[in-house]
Enzyme design. Structure first.
Site, PDB file in Angstrom:
ATOM      1  N   MET A  91      55.775  28.601  68.735  1.00 25.73           N
ATOM      2  CA  MET A  91      55.714  27.408  67.711  1.00 25.73           C
ATOM      3  C   MET A  91      57.158  27.801  67.057  1.00 25.73           C
ATOM      4  O   MET A  91      57.154  27.540  65.875  1.00 25.73           O
ATOM      5  CB  MET A  91      54.693  28.163  66.565  1.00 25.73           C
ATOM      6  CG  MET A  91      53.276  27.880  67.140  1.00 25.73           C
ATOM      7  SD  MET A  91      53.094  26.251  68.156  1.00 25.73           S
ATOM      8  CE  MET A  91      52.670  25.220  66.811  1.00 25.73           C
ATOM      9  N   HIS A 110      53.566  19.588  75.597  1.00 23.85           N
ATOM     10  CA  HIS A 110      53.129  18.983  74.260  1.00 23.85           C
ATOM     11  C   HIS A 110      51.716  18.259  74.444  1.00 23.85           C
ATOM     12  O   HIS A 110      51.521  17.527  75.274  1.00 23.85           O
ATOM     13  CB  HIS A 110      54.263  18.118  73.678  1.00 23.85           C
ATOM     14  CG  HIS A 110      54.021  17.406  72.523  1.00 23.85           C
ATOM     15  ND1 HIS A 110      54.016  18.606  71.264  1.00 23.85           N
ATOM     16  CD2 HIS A 110      53.640  16.356  72.010  1.00 23.85           C
ATOM     17  CE1 HIS A 110      53.593  17.730  70.173  1.00 23.85           C
ATOM     18  NE2 HIS A 110      53.295  16.497  70.606  1.00 23.85           N
TER      19      HIS A 110
END
Ligand code: GRF
Length: 201
Positions: A91, A110
């Site tokens: 992240m 993604h």
């Protein structure tokens, strides 16, 4: 020669697990040699330990800035002779320090069809928008968020009546199927980048 892979993960690590499972069943032309997390509590670190994979954790709060943080990560990557970085729910945006050192050797996954629904909430954002089809993208990482050249995309349909949880489940099934395949192609040297286009050889 077999590639040495480092997986970066901040959380649950199901994509790390998919890669571990793939390498146990198939001839992954690489070894998952290292797992890194910015989060001491990441389940990904437990998974690494369970499978005897070397892992380490560094807390970004202990460093003056992101470059200093990455300098420490790079030291470990160099010591471990890492060839490829696989971002699996990591992240943090990488800085140019790691990107330039590992140019065209960093993959990201993604949970949406880029360039739609970039960012940390690709699944919920697509669901809330009401799209009928979203999906999964595997791409090379660059210093811009969810931006580098696209390797693979697979659609996932949002059927009437799907809850966001159900949709998320469907996304993860596709992620776990295609991410190991893309890692394999990179390990085999079968991805040729030409500008934004990626050719699979
Ligand atoms: C995945 O949905 C991935 O696409 C996104 O973060 C999530 C990580 O899940 N980048 P996990 O930690 O691999 O289970």
């Amino acid at each position: 020669m077999r590639k040495r892979i480092a997986v970066f993960a901040s959380g649950f690590g199901s994509n790390l697990q998919a890669l571990i499972d793939f390498s146990a069943k198939n001839d992954l032309v690489g070894d998952i040699s290292l797992v890194f997390s910015n989060n001491a509590e990441a389940k990904a670190l437990e998974r690494a330990a369970k499978h005897g994979i070397n892992s380490f954790h560094l807390d970004p709060a202990d460093y003056a800035n992101r470059e200093e943080f990455e300098r420490e990560i790079l030291k470990v990557l160099e010591k471990e002779r890492i060839d490829i970085i696989v971002l699996a729910g990591y992240m943090f945006l990488l800085t140019d320090l790691i990107i330039s050192k590992y140019r065209n050797r960093i993959l990201n996954i993604h949970p949406a069809i880029l360039p739609s629904f970039k960012g940390a909430h690709g699944i919920k954002d697509a669901y809330d928008y009401g799209v009928k089809v979203s999906g999964v993208t595997v791409h090379f990482a660059d210093a811009e968020l969810d931006h580098g050249p696209i390797i693979m995309q697979e659609p996932v349909y949002i059927d009437q009546g799907d809850t966001v949880e159900k949709f998320e489940e469907k996304i993860h099934i596709v992620e776990h199927k295609i991410y190991p395949l893309a890692v394999q192609l990179l390990c085999q040297g079968r991805l040729r980048i030409n500008g934004r286009k990626v050719e699979i050889l």
